[in-house]
Motif scaffolding. Structure first.
Motif, PDB file in Angstrom:
ATOM      1  N   ALA A  95       0.826  -1.210   0.000  1.00 25.74           N
ATOM      2  CA  ALA A  95       0.000   0.000   0.000  1.00 25.74           C
ATOM      3  C   ALA A  95       0.859   1.258   0.000  1.00 25.74           C
ATOM      4  O   ALA A  95       0.577   2.224  -0.735  1.00 25.74           O
ATOM      5  CB  ALA A  95      -0.930  -0.009   1.217  1.00 25.74           C
ATOM      6  N   LEU A 105      -2.692   4.554   7.132  1.00 22.65           N
ATOM      7  CA  LEU A 105      -3.307   3.419   6.448  1.00 22.65           C
ATOM      8  C   LEU A 105      -4.096   2.593   7.448  1.00 22.65           C
ATOM      9  O   LEU A 105      -3.599   2.261   8.529  1.00 22.65           O
ATOM     10  CB  LEU A 105      -2.206   2.556   5.808  1.00 22.65           C
ATOM     11  CG  LEU A 105      -2.611   1.214   5.213  1.00 22.65           C
ATOM     12  CD1 LEU A 105      -3.443   1.406   3.943  1.00 22.65           C
ATOM     13  CD2 LEU A 105      -1.358   0.386   4.902  1.00 22.65           C
ATOM     14  N   GLY A 107      -7.204  -0.800   7.712  1.00 21.54           N
ATOM     15  CA  GLY A 107      -7.768  -1.918   6.997  1.00 21.54           C
ATOM     16  C   GLY A 107      -8.838  -2.603   7.814  1.00 21.54           C
ATOM     17  O   GLY A 107      -9.094  -2.226   8.959  1.00 21.54           O
ATOM     18  N   VAL A 163      -5.630   6.138   3.536  1.00 22.67           N
ATOM     19  CA  VAL A 163      -6.162   5.063   2.698  1.00 22.67           C
ATOM     20  C   VAL A 163      -6.738   3.952   3.573  1.00 22.67           C
ATOM     21  O   VAL A 163      -6.149   3.584   4.601  1.00 22.67           O
ATOM     22  CB  VAL A 163      -5.057   4.480   1.785  1.00 22.67           C
ATOM     23  CG1 VAL A 163      -5.514   3.185   1.119  1.00 22.67           C
ATOM     24  CG2 VAL A 163      -4.649   5.504   0.727  1.00 22.67           C
ATOM     25  N   ASP A 165      -7.472   0.039   3.007  1.00 20.27           N
ATOM     26  CA  ASP A 165      -7.072  -0.985   2.051  1.00 20.27           C
ATOM     27  C   ASP A 165      -7.604  -2.341   2.520  1.00 20.27           C
ATOM     28  O   ASP A 165      -7.245  -2.824   3.601  1.00 20.27           O
ATOM     29  CB  ASP A 165      -5.541  -1.031   1.942  1.00 20.27           C
ATOM     30  CG  ASP A 165      -5.062  -1.844   0.759  1.00 20.27           C
ATOM     31  OD1 ASP A 165      -5.673  -2.893   0.462  1.00 20.27           O
ATOM     32  OD2 ASP A 165      -4.059  -1.445   0.130  1.00 20.27           O
ATOM     33  N   GLU A 166      -8.453  -2.947   1.701  1.00 20.23           N
ATOM     34  CA  GLU A 166      -9.065  -4.243   2.048  1.00 20.23           C
ATOM     35  C   GLU A 166      -8.027  -5.350   2.226  1.00 20.23           C
ATOM     36  O   GLU A 166      -8.282  -6.344   2.901  1.00 20.23           O
ATOM     37  CB  GLU A 166     -10.063  -4.648   0.955  1.00 20.23           C
ATOM     38  CG  GLU A 166     -11.355  -3.867   0.953  1.00 20.23           C
ATOM     39  CD  GLU A 166     -12.334  -4.358   2.010  1.00 20.23           C
ATOM     40  OE1 GLU A 166     -12.027  -5.371   2.662  1.00 20.23           O
ATOM     41  OE2 GLU A 166     -13.390  -3.731   2.167  1.00 20.23           O
ATOM     42  N   ARG A 167      -6.857  -5.185   1.617  1.00 22.05           N
ATOM     43  CA  ARG A 167      -5.837  -6.232   1.697  1.00 22.05           C
ATOM     44  C   ARG A 167      -5.132  -6.244   3.051  1.00 22.05           C
ATOM     45  O   ARG A 167      -4.516  -7.248   3.427  1.00 22.05           O
ATOM     46  CB  ARG A 167      -4.794  -6.019   0.591  1.00 22.05           C
ATOM     47  CG  ARG A 167      -5.364  -6.069  -0.826  1.00 22.05           C
ATOM     48  CD  ARG A 167      -4.344  -5.602  -1.846  1.00 22.05           C
ATOM     49  NE  ARG A 167      -3.954  -4.204  -1.617  1.00 22.05           N
ATOM     50  CZ  ARG A 167      -3.106  -3.529  -2.399  1.00 22.05           C
ATOM     51  NH1 ARG A 167      -2.558  -4.130  -3.448  1.00 22.05           N
ATOM     52  NH2 ARG A 167      -2.808  -2.268  -2.119  1.00 22.05           N
TER      53      ARG A 167
END
Length: 235
Positions: A95, A105, A107, A163, A165-167
């Motif tokens: 990411a 970040l 998730g 951000v 981030d689904e990962r």
């Protein structure tokens, strides 16, 4: 740094030039061996782990101490009751590689706590640009144990890109140990009225009723009966 602070910094996983430093704040009464074992099985190569293990420190102080002494440019946070999947650190690196100006970040979280990305920035699954986080002053200790993560994330939003981030997935098997601190909630609302309205205040009537019940402690009482604890994972 005092001798006591130095002794509270444990480095169970080391690397000569880490891309990511993972910080785990904990207290001696809580076992951090399981989360370290999960971190030892990460797919990534260049990362290290810093456990802050001091009963005299609150979680904000512990995270700030770890942030100050981290070796990597990217710092990831999780908790001693979490179980990072094997690809967690690798997903964080990816990411940051994809977003040159990324500073904060988050998730998804699943298990005893669930989170799907609403700009609340839970520290069980959070990564930041270390230089930016230090320049912003780290975690505000006035928010100790409630909303310190959200306030930190909102402050970092002003310095770069944020951000979801689904990962970058995290497993939180147990229910969270924290519960609402009304003074912290009021301070967050006072400091960030527009963000508070956008992120925290529910949009629909059922959500507002549920939120009101949570704030009044109704769900804590229900959970105490169900689980034998006054700790709630709602909110």
């Amino acid at each position: 740094m005092t001798a006591t602070a130095a002794s509270s910094l444990l480095r169970p996983i080391e690397h000569p030039d880490p891309a990511v430093t993972v910080i785990v704040p904990t207290v001696p009464d809580n076992d951090h061996e399981a989360v370290v074992a999960c971190l030892a099985r990460q797919c990534a190569d260049a990362y290290d782990v810093l456990v802050v293990n001091d009963p005299e420190l609150g979680v904000c102080e512990a995270r700030n101490l770890g942030l100050e002494h981290a070796d990597a440019d990217i710092v990831a946070f999780t908790d001693d009751d979490c179980r990072p999947p094997a690809g967690w650190v690798e997903a964080i690196e990816r990411a940051f590689d994809e977003h040159a100006d990324l500073v904060v970040l988050e998730g998804p979280v699943e298990g005893g706590m669930t989170y799907e990305g609403r700009r609340k920035y839970p520290t069980c699954n959070l990564a930041v640009d270390r230089e930016t986080a230090l320049a912003a002053g780290g975690f505000d200790e006035r928010f100790e144990y409630w909303r310190e993560d959200t306030e930190f994330g909102w402050r970092l939003e002003e310095h770069g890109t944020a951000v979801y981030d689904e990962r970058v997935r995290m497993v939180h098997p147990e229910r969270p140990r924290s519960s609402i601190v009304q003074a912290n909630e009021a301070l967050l609302k006072q400091r960030y009225p527009e963000k508070y309205e956008d992120v925290i205040v529910p949009d629909t009537l059922p959500e507002r009723v549920n939120d009101w019940l949570w704030r009044k402690g109704v769900w804590d009482a229900v959970d105490a009966v169900r689980y034998g604890s006054g700790v709630s994972g709602r909110g």
